[in-house]
Design a protein around this motif. Sequence first.
Motif, PDB file in Angstrom:
ATOM      1  N   LEU A   1       0.789  -1.231   0.000  1.00  0.00           N
ATOM      2  CA  LEU A   1       0.000   0.000   0.000  1.00  0.00           C
ATOM      3  C   LEU A   1       0.821   1.281   0.000  1.00  0.00           C
ATOM      4  CD1 LEU A   1      -2.698  -1.065   2.613  1.00  0.00           C
ATOM      5  CD2 LEU A   1      -2.942  -1.017   0.123  1.00  0.00           C
ATOM      6  N   ALA A   2       1.986   1.269   0.579  1.00  0.00           N
ATOM      7  CA  ALA A   2       2.720   2.498   0.873  1.00  0.00           C
ATOM      8  C   ALA A   2       3.533   3.008  -0.318  1.00  0.00           C
ATOM      9  CB  ALA A   2       3.646   2.276   2.061  1.00  0.00           C
ATOM     10  N   PRO A   3       3.766   4.328  -0.353  1.00  0.00           N
ATOM     11  CA  PRO A   3       4.690   4.892  -1.342  1.00  0.00           C
ATOM     12  C   PRO A   3       6.089   4.313  -1.154  1.00  0.00           C
ATOM     13  CG  PRO A   3       3.390   6.624  -0.335  1.00  0.00           C
ATOM     14  CD  PRO A   3       3.119   5.362   0.438  1.00  0.00           C
ATOM     15  N   GLY A   4       6.742   4.041  -2.247  1.00  0.00           N
ATOM     16  CA  GLY A   4       8.048   3.404  -2.205  1.00  0.00           C
ATOM     17  C   GLY A   4       7.941   1.898  -2.352  1.00  0.00           C
TER      18      GLY A   4
ATOM     19  N   PRO B   1       2.363   8.001  -9.425  1.00  0.00           N
ATOM     20  CA  PRO B   1       3.650   7.489  -9.891  1.00  0.00           C
ATOM     21  C   PRO B   1       4.839   8.294  -9.366  1.00  0.00           C
ATOM     22  CG  PRO B   1       2.351   8.354 -11.736  1.00  0.00           C
ATOM     23  CD  PRO B   1       1.505   8.433 -10.514  1.00  0.00           C
ATOM     24  N   SER B   2       4.629   9.556  -9.000  1.00  0.00           N
ATOM     25  CA  SER B   2       5.751  10.338  -8.477  1.00  0.00           C
ATOM     26  C   SER B   2       6.169   9.863  -7.080  1.00  0.00           C
ATOM     27  CB  SER B   2       5.403  11.826  -8.441  1.00  0.00           C
ATOM     28  OG  SER B   2       4.399  12.069  -7.473  1.00  0.00           O
ATOM     29  N   LEU B   3       5.281   9.197  -6.368  1.00  0.00           N
ATOM     30  CA  LEU B   3       5.598   8.676  -5.041  1.00  0.00           C
ATOM     31  C   LEU B   3       6.066   7.223  -5.079  1.00  0.00           C
ATOM     32  CD1 LEU B   3       2.614  10.105  -2.974  1.00  0.00           C
ATOM     33  CD2 LEU B   3       4.923  11.023  -3.147  1.00  0.00           C
ATOM     34  N   ALA B   4       6.108   6.634  -6.258  1.00  0.00           N
ATOM     35  CA  ALA B   4       6.426   5.216  -6.374  1.00  0.00           C
ATOM     36  C   ALA B   4       7.886   4.903  -6.053  1.00  0.00           C
ATOM     37  CB  ALA B   4       6.085   4.709  -7.772  1.00  0.00           C
TER      38      ALA B   4
ATOM     39  N   THR C   1      13.212   7.881  -4.069  1.00  0.00           N
ATOM     40  CA  THR C   1      13.999   9.105  -4.252  1.00  0.00           C
ATOM     41  C   THR C   1      13.177  10.358  -4.028  1.00  0.00           C
ATOM     42  OG1 THR C   1      13.561   9.010  -6.628  1.00  0.00           O
ATOM     43  CG2 THR C   1      15.626   8.028  -5.840  1.00  0.00           C
ATOM     44  N   ASN C   2      11.862  10.261  -4.086  1.00  0.00           N
ATOM     45  CA  ASN C   2      10.989  11.406  -3.826  1.00  0.00           C
ATOM     46  C   ASN C   2      10.749  11.494  -2.316  1.00  0.00           C
ATOM     47  OD1 ASN C   2       9.070  13.400  -3.697  1.00  0.00           O
ATOM     48  ND2 ASN C   2       7.678  12.455  -5.178  1.00  0.00           N
ATOM     49  N   ALA C   3      11.308  12.497  -1.672  1.00  0.00           N
ATOM     50  CA  ALA C   3      11.196  12.643  -0.220  1.00  0.00           C
ATOM     51  C   ALA C   3       9.765  12.904   0.237  1.00  0.00           C
ATOM     52  CB  ALA C   3      12.103  13.769   0.266  1.00  0.00           C
ATOM     53  N   GLU C   4       8.890  13.332  -0.660  1.00  0.00           N
ATOM     54  CA  GLU C   4       7.493  13.569  -0.287  1.00  0.00           C
ATOM     55  C   GLU C   4       6.757  12.266   0.015  1.00  0.00           C
ATOM     56  OE1 GLU C   4       5.484  16.008  -3.140  1.00  0.00           O
ATOM     57  OE2 GLU C   4       7.020  17.561  -3.044  1.00  0.00           O
ATOM     58  N   GLY C   5       7.306  11.142  -0.365  1.00  0.00           N
ATOM     59  CA  GLY C   5       6.670   9.858  -0.083  1.00  0.00           C
ATOM     60  C   GLY C   5       7.108   9.232   1.217  1.00  0.00           C
ATOM     61  N   TRP C   6       8.094   9.802   1.878  1.00  0.00           N
ATOM     62  CA  TRP C   6       8.613   9.192   3.100  1.00  0.00           C
ATOM     63  C   TRP C   6       7.631   9.291   4.264  1.00  0.00           C
ATOM     64  CZ3 TRP C   6      14.216  11.568   2.887  1.00  0.00           C
ATOM     65  CH2 TRP C   6      14.875  11.047   1.776  1.00  0.00           C
ATOM     66  N   LEU C   7       7.020  10.433   4.460  1.00  0.00           N
ATOM     67  CA  LEU C   7       6.030  10.579   5.542  1.00  0.00           C
ATOM     68  C   LEU C   7       4.801   9.716   5.284  1.00  0.00           C
ATOM     69  CD1 LEU C   7       5.022  11.840   8.176  1.00  0.00           C
ATOM     70  CD2 LEU C   7       4.163  13.760   6.810  1.00  0.00           C
ATOM     71  N   PRO C   8       4.218   9.749   4.072  1.00  0.00           N
ATOM     72  CA  PRO C   8       3.070   8.857   3.837  1.00  0.00           C
ATOM     73  C   PRO C   8       3.412   7.371   4.017  1.00  0.00           C
ATOM     74  CG  PRO C   8       3.151  10.534   2.142  1.00  0.00           C
ATOM     75  CD  PRO C   8       4.409  10.672   2.949  1.00  0.00           C
ATOM     76  N   ARG C   9       4.640   7.002   3.713  1.00  0.00           N
ATOM     77  CA  ARG C   9       5.060   5.608   3.910  1.00  0.00           C
ATOM     78  C   ARG C   9       4.965   5.243   5.389  1.00  0.00           C
ATOM     79  NH1 ARG C   9      10.616   4.771   1.377  1.00  0.00           N
ATOM     80  NH2 ARG C   9      11.274   6.011   3.148  1.00  0.00           N
ATOM     81  N   ASP C  10       5.453   6.116   6.267  1.00  0.00           N
ATOM     82  CA  ASP C  10       5.359   5.869   7.707  1.00  0.00           C
ATOM     83  C   ASP C  10       3.911   5.921   8.195  1.00  0.00           C
ATOM     84  OD1 ASP C  10       8.085   5.683   7.651  1.00  0.00           O
ATOM     85  OD2 ASP C  10       8.453   7.394   8.974  1.00  0.00           O
ATOM     86  N   LEU C  11       3.122   6.826   7.618  1.00  0.00           N
ATOM     87  CA  LEU C  11       1.723   6.963   8.044  1.00  0.00           C
ATOM     88  C   LEU C  11       0.880   5.754   7.650  1.00  0.00           C
ATOM     89  CD1 LEU C  11       1.069  10.756   7.355  1.00  0.00           C
ATOM     90  CD2 LEU C  11       1.423   9.612   9.559  1.00  0.00           C
ATOM     91  N   VAL C  12       1.196   5.140   6.517  1.00  0.00           N
ATOM     92  CA  VAL C  12       0.475   3.917   6.134  1.00  0.00           C
ATOM     93  C   VAL C  12       0.741   2.824   7.161  1.00  0.00           C
ATOM     94  CG1 VAL C  12       0.374   2.062   4.416  1.00  0.00           C
ATOM     95  CG2 VAL C  12       0.331   4.439   3.672  1.00  0.00           C
ATOM     96  N   LEU C  13       1.993   2.683   7.577  1.00  0.00           N
ATOM     97  CA  LEU C  13       2.309   1.676   8.598  1.00  0.00           C
ATOM     98  C   LEU C  13       1.634   2.027   9.922  1.00  0.00           C
ATOM     99  CD1 LEU C  13       3.809  -0.935   9.213  1.00  0.00           C
ATOM    100  CD2 LEU C  13       5.767   0.448   9.896  1.00  0.00           C
ATOM    101  N   ALA C  14       1.610   3.306  10.272  1.00  0.00           N
ATOM    102  CA  ALA C  14       0.940   3.724  11.511  1.00  0.00           C
ATOM    103  C   ALA C  14      -0.546   3.386  11.465  1.00  0.00           C
ATOM    104  CB  ALA C  14       1.138   5.220  11.735  1.00  0.00           C
TER     105      ALA C  14
END
Length: 190
Positions: free
Chosen positions: A57-60, A69-72, A75-88
């Motif tokens: 589900l998460a970006p990356g 696709p920009s969060l896939a 290398t896109n730092a904007e996907g790092w927070l959503p990646r952690d939030l999906v796990l949360a």
Amino acid sequence: MKQPSGTGPAPQNPSHPGDAGLPPAYGELYRGDGGSWRVPAVIAAAGIPVGLAWWLLAPGGLNLLSGDPSLATGTNAEGWLPRDLVLAGLFLLAGCVTGFLLDGKRTGAPAPRTVLLAVIGGALGAVIAWQAGVLAGQWWGPAEDTAPNASIAFSLRSFAVLAIWPAAVAISVFVANLLSLLGKPRKMGG
């Protein structure tokens, strides 16, 4: 002098004395005997599908949740927070489900030992989920150069997220028991 209560003894399950007539599988969670290791083991094992869901589900990862696709890529730092939030979010869901399954509406509140073991199982499940997601990213994700930043690889940046699952277990057991106490009519008289 003690007055008789007017009720007979609680019905017993012949295969499990002390279960007060509960089915064996359900009563084993509350008896507190040698089978109590199963509670944290089952909860911890649930970390594997939670970790795989995080990667899906998460970006990356496969990025099925946003589909952007920009969060896939990592290398896109904007996907790092959503990646952690999906796990949360997955940990919050897993903790609430765990806590409400331990609610014990059929037998009253679960034993404190059972709640403690469930919290420990939630902590183990969180670590297992984190590692399962990272491993899935290494196996099935694209190979990325992590020299600029280690977060480019599918990883967890905020380790405080790992506390959400066990905290959600404890809070949901508390809320479920509080609601069951509020819903019980008070006995009047002596």
